[in-house]
Design an enzyme around this catalytic site. Structure first.
Site, PDB file in Angstrom:
ATOM      1  N   HIS A 237      78.650  49.120  70.232  1.00 34.91           N
ATOM      2  CA  HIS A 237      77.565  49.465  69.307  1.00 34.91           C
ATOM      3  C   HIS A 237      77.599  50.962  68.917  1.00 34.91           C
ATOM      4  O   HIS A 237      77.680  51.310  67.742  1.00 34.91           O
ATOM      5  CB  HIS A 237      76.188  49.228  69.957  1.00 34.91           C
ATOM      6  CG  HIS A 237      75.934  47.874  70.511  1.00 34.91           C
ATOM      7  ND1 HIS A 237      75.633  46.787  69.734  1.00 34.91           N
ATOM      8  CD2 HIS A 237      75.869  47.431  71.800  1.00 34.91           C
ATOM      9  CE1 HIS A 237      75.393  45.735  70.512  1.00 34.91           C
ATOM     10  NE2 HIS A 237      75.533  46.107  71.762  1.00 34.91           N
TER      11      HIS A 237
HETATM   12  C1  BDR Z   1      71.840  49.477  71.650  1.00 35.71           C
HETATM   13  O1  BDR Z   1      70.994  49.380  72.786  1.00 35.71           O
HETATM   14  C2  BDR Z   1      71.563  50.068  73.861  1.00 35.71           C
HETATM   15  O2  BDR Z   1      71.528  49.288  75.019  1.00 35.71           O
HETATM   16  C3  BDR Z   1      72.962  50.448  73.469  1.00 35.71           C
HETATM   17  O3  BDR Z   1      73.282  51.721  74.022  1.00 35.71           O
HETATM   18  C4  BDR Z   1      72.911  50.487  71.960  1.00 35.71           C
HETATM   19  O4  BDR Z   1      72.516  51.758  71.495  1.00 35.71           O
HETATM   20  C5  BDR Z   1      72.352  48.098  71.302  1.00 35.71           C
HETATM   21  O5  BDR Z   1      71.281  47.249  71.033  1.00 35.71           O
END
Ligand code: BDR
Ligand code: CA
Length: 313
Positions: A237
């Site tokens: 992500h």
């Molecule tokens: C996002 O949520 C966090 O757990 C990760 O770092 C990312 O930024 C994904 O939904």
């Protein structure tokens, strides 16, 4: 001309750590990092960020601690996903550097003013710091050249609840304010695209156990995803957000106005109505190019980026 000055706002977090490693390996002009309560409480996110930068040999980059809780909503962490220490249980040597004295939102304001028209900002945690900065100095919306946010789930299910992505869920009021501000240029990367960018288990398994630097960080911090959590892939992500800030043509999107549910069962749900104005919502991503490039710059083994990918979460 060198790369644009960049600030990254993080809640470190395993994929936040990989995003920082990627930014540095790509030669980003990282002015500083701001931290926010998200995956882990902000003091842990700040400590992790300092330790990650030290591990990568960049203790010179200042870390500015930001908001310790969301604007209005109650705080929820993601230690189930990132482990109790936020780094998947990986124990990094403690950095000898302390957090910077200026608070996160103040640092964002300072950089926006100092580098007006040039500064890029990547936000990969809940949007509390950016909302605070925006409330104090609305003009940052025109001073910052481009904002890239990892947050939301526009035409796919959520990962925190059936309809909400984690970063938006944690601080929906901040997200609502940030998504509706009058930015020069803002791109939203939701799960619609980040769930298509995956580090496969087979690739992870080929990183040498004694790897150092960025490769060692990736190997150690993501290990729990593949062992304890039994996933076949690790979602990239936050690294994708850094990549898109540096190479906007990695994604294609449509402009839409965004509304965020701030309370109730649908807290954190993001709805996009396409109208030719508002944030650019990413709809397509060149995931192969991105994962290939990530592997190259982090010196990870290369192979088919999606090999072994089934359904990591
Ligand atoms: C996002 O949520 C966090 O757990 C990760 O770092 C990312 O930024 C994904 O939904
Ligand atoms: Ca994050």
């Amino acid at each position: 001309m060198g790369p644009n000055p960049l600030v990254v706002d993080v809640d470190t977090g395993v994929d936040d750590a990989v995003a920082l490693a990627f930014a540095l390996a790509k030669g980003a002009n990282l002015l500083g990092v701001t931290t926010v309560a998200g995956n882990v409480p902000v003091d842990i996110a700040t400590r992790n960020t300092l330790d990650v930068l030290a591990w990568l040999g960049r203790e010179d980059i200042p870390v500015h601690c930001g908001a310790s809780r969301p604007l209005v909503a109650s705080y929820a962490d993601a230690t189930d996903v990132h482990g109790g220490n936020g780094l998947g249980g990986m124990e990094l040597p403690a950095s000898t550097t302390s957090r910077a004295t200026l608070a996160g939102p103040a640092f964002i304001i300072q950089c926006a003013e100092r580098f007006a028209g040039e500064l890029d900002l990547v936000a990969v945690g809940p949007l509390t710091n950016l909302a605070i900065a925006l409330n104090v100095r609305p003009q940052i919306a025109s001073q910052i050249r481009r904002v890239v946010v990892m947050g939301g789930a526009y035409s796919v299910p959520g990962n925190k609840t059936p309809s909400a992505e984690f970063n938006v869920y944690v601080d929906p009021d901040a997200a609502q304010q940030v998504f509706n501000a009058d930015w020069n240029d803002i791109t939203l990367l939701g799960l619609d695209v980040t769930h298509r960018t995956v580090l496969a288990r087979e690739l992870w398994a080929r990183i040498p156990g004694d790897a150092d630097g960025a490769a060692g960080l990736v190997r150690g911090a993501t290990e729990r995803t593949f062992t304890e959590r039994g996933k076949s892939g690790f979602y990239l992500h936050d690294p994708l957000a850094v990549a898109v800030a540096l190479e906007p043509d990695l994604i294609q999107g449509t402009q839409a106005s965004i509304s965020v549910e701030v309370t109730g069962q649908a807290r954190g749900k993001t709805s996009a109505s396409e109208n030719g104005s508002g944030p650019l919502v990413a709809r397509e991503v060149d995931s192969e190019r991105f994962v290939r490039e990530l592997c190259q710059v982090l010196e990870l083994p290369t192979m088919d980026a999606r090999a072994g990918f089934e359904n990591p979460e």
